[in-house]
Design an enzyme around this catalytic site. Structure first.
Site, short mmCIF file in Angstrom:
data_model
loop_
_atom_site.label_atom_id
_atom_site.label_comp_id
_atom_site.label_asym_id
_atom_site.label_seq_id
_atom_site.Cartn_x
_atom_site.Cartn_y
_atom_site.Cartn_z
N HIS A 147 -3.12 -0.04 6.50
CA HIS A 147 -4.18 -0.27 5.51
C HIS A 147 -4.82 -1.64 5.67
O HIS A 147 -5.16 -2.30 4.69
CB HIS A 147 -3.65 -0.07 4.08
CG HIS A 147 -4.59 0.71 3.21
ND1 HIS A 147 -5.34 0.14 2.22
CD2 HIS A 147 -4.90 2.02 3.20
CE1 HIS A 147 -6.06 1.07 1.63
NE2 HIS A 147 -5.83 2.22 2.20
N TYR A 180 0.85 -1.19 0.00
CA TYR A 180 0.00 0.00 0.00
C TYR A 180 0.89 1.24 0.00
O TYR A 180 1.83 1.35 0.76
CB TYR A 180 -0.93 0.04 1.22
CG TYR A 180 -1.70 1.32 1.23
CD1 TYR A 180 -2.70 1.54 0.30
CD2 TYR A 180 -1.37 2.36 2.10
CE1 TYR A 180 -3.37 2.74 0.24
CE2 TYR A 180 -2.04 3.56 2.06
CZ TYR A 180 -3.03 3.75 1.12
OH TYR A 180 -3.68 4.95 1.06
N GLU A 198 -11.05 5.19 8.59
CA GLU A 198 -11.42 5.75 7.29
C GLU A 198 -12.49 4.93 6.59
O GLU A 198 -13.18 5.43 5.71
CB GLU A 198 -10.19 5.96 6.40
CG GLU A 198 -9.64 4.70 5.77
CD GLU A 198 -8.40 4.99 4.93
OE1 GLU A 198 -7.49 5.67 5.42
OE2 GLU A 198 -8.36 4.55 3.78
#
Ligand code: MG
Length: 412
Positions: A218, A168, A268
């Protein structure tokens, strides 16, 4: 008649604008009103499913709100939220955000003030931001960090490629044809969790303590490796370690909290208060990372910020390239006014995007600066926006598939 004795200003049209300056699919909502020339803009960008959001706005949000009083933001939000019966989720939340941010823009324009004034006024002069430094080796990442530090940035997210894998924040990697016939991107967690402490050790030795370093996992590793990683990077004093776990695995935060003091940022991918309230209430994270349009806009985000203030949880609103400048302005106005501001992520706006969105916030010396125009302070050039249609894509912009070497699908 309104509370002020004049006829209410009402919503006369809701337009969905799809544009992709610089190749990123953006969704912006324009709310027109009964007052000539008065309109507002809101961000509804869900870049992996933008056409679904456009349908939700055009077929459901627009008919529901036409004719309503623009001043009644809270009432409209609550009524719209339950109008689908099954609620929240990224499609419906983004559709609501487009409307909600536009109504805040309109209210501040009617008041003749920049929006942060309606939120209580400035708690800081400008908004510190972090940007992204990626590279193929520790020295390459170091060079990029130094370049940002020379431009005045003091908060920098650092990501490093792992040879042979698609990490990522960087690209690379070749799949073994027999195991991954579609030749999608490949990923293995173990080489990654060993590389990250090495990267951070290099950066701390090379750069000292004068820069704040951030890192985004991530959600790509098994939870037990996440626990190991949080402990392994503790000596390098991260500003925060982000998305250590997938939303499905958030109970693991309790174990991390009990074993180390690495600051944790999460959220997120959250779309619903049932996901973030327990983590904050138990003080299991330090930074709340929601993507404001994914929770329904500024109306819920203001409440979330206030909730965090009472618990010592700071803000770090998601601010990648797939937030439109309208959405970045919404982040910024809230950042300016809240006392528990932590940091703001920023993907630097390319010139093409700035041209489509006049009034895009300025970045100087590592800070985001507000232009002091009434409302959000950002406009859209619709004719120019129309010159940037969504690029061709086999799955209309879906997140690229990532698989382990043996062919198993992994989280993004
Ligand atoms: Mg992230």
């Amino acid at each position: 008649m309104t509370e002020r004795g004049a006829p209410p200003v009402t919503i006369t049209d809701v337009k969905t604008i799809l544009t992709a300056p610089n190749g990123i699919r953006l969704v912006v909502v324009k709310v027109l009103t009964s007052e000539p020339g008065l309109y507002g803009l809101g961000c509804a960008t869900f870049t992996q499913r933008p056409l679904a959001v456009a349908t939700a706005i055009n077929e459901y949000v627009k008919p529901f709100v036409l004719g309503r009083d623009v001043d009644r933001i809270e009432d409209i939000w609550q009524a719209l939220y339950v109008s689908s019966y099954w609620r929240s989720g990224p499609v419906l939340s983004n559709a609501m955000s487009g409307l909600d941010e536009a109504l805040w823009d309109i209210k501040a324009k009617r008041a003749g003030m920049p929006l942060y004034q309606l939120f209580g006024g400035k708690a800081r002069e400008a908004v510190p931001v972090y940007t992204h430094a990626s590279g193929a080796s520790p020295t390459e990442v170091e060079e990029r960090v130094r370049a940002f530090m020379e431009q005045g940035f003091r908060y920098i997210r650092v990501q490093m490629a792992i040879p042979g894998l698609t990490t990522y924040g960087s690209r690379g990697g070749t799949a073994i044809p027999a195991l991954n016939p579609a030749q999608t991107r490949t990923w293995e967690p173990t080489p990654y969790v060993h590389a990250v402490p090495r990267l951070l050790e290099h950066l701390r030795v090379a750069l000292g303590e004068d820069v704040e370093l951030l890192h985004d996992v991530h959600e790509r590793i098994p939870p037990i490796q996440g626990l190991w990683l949080a402990k392994a990077v503790e000596p390098y004093r991260l500003f925060f370690l982000e998305d250590l776990f997938a939303p499905e695995d958030i109970d693991y935060f309790r174990l991390v909290r009990a074993q180390c003091a690495t600051p944790l940022a999460m959220g997120e991918l959250f779309v619903n208060q049932a996901e973030y309230v327990p983590l904050m209430r138990e003080r299991l994270i330090d930074f709340i990372r929601v993507h404001i349009s994914d929770i329904g806009g500024l109306t819920p985000a203001r409440k979330l910020a206030a909730f965090g203030e009472f618990l010592g949880v700071r803000s770090a609103w998601h601010g990648p390239g797939d937030v439109s400048p309208v959405g970045h302005a919404a982040n910024m106005h809230l950042d300016l006014a809240i006392s528990n501001f932590g940091i703001q992520e920023l993907s630097l706006f390319p010139e093409g995007t700035r041209e489509v969105f006049p009034g895009t916030p300025e970045v100087r010396d590592g800070y985001l600066w507000c232009n002091e125009q009434p409302g959000l302070g950002v406009d859209i050039d619709e004719q120019l926006a129309a010159k940037y249609p969504f690029p061709e894509h086999p799955y209309n912009g879906a997140w690229p598939e990532v698989r382990r070497l043996d062919g198993t699908v992994v989280k993004p």
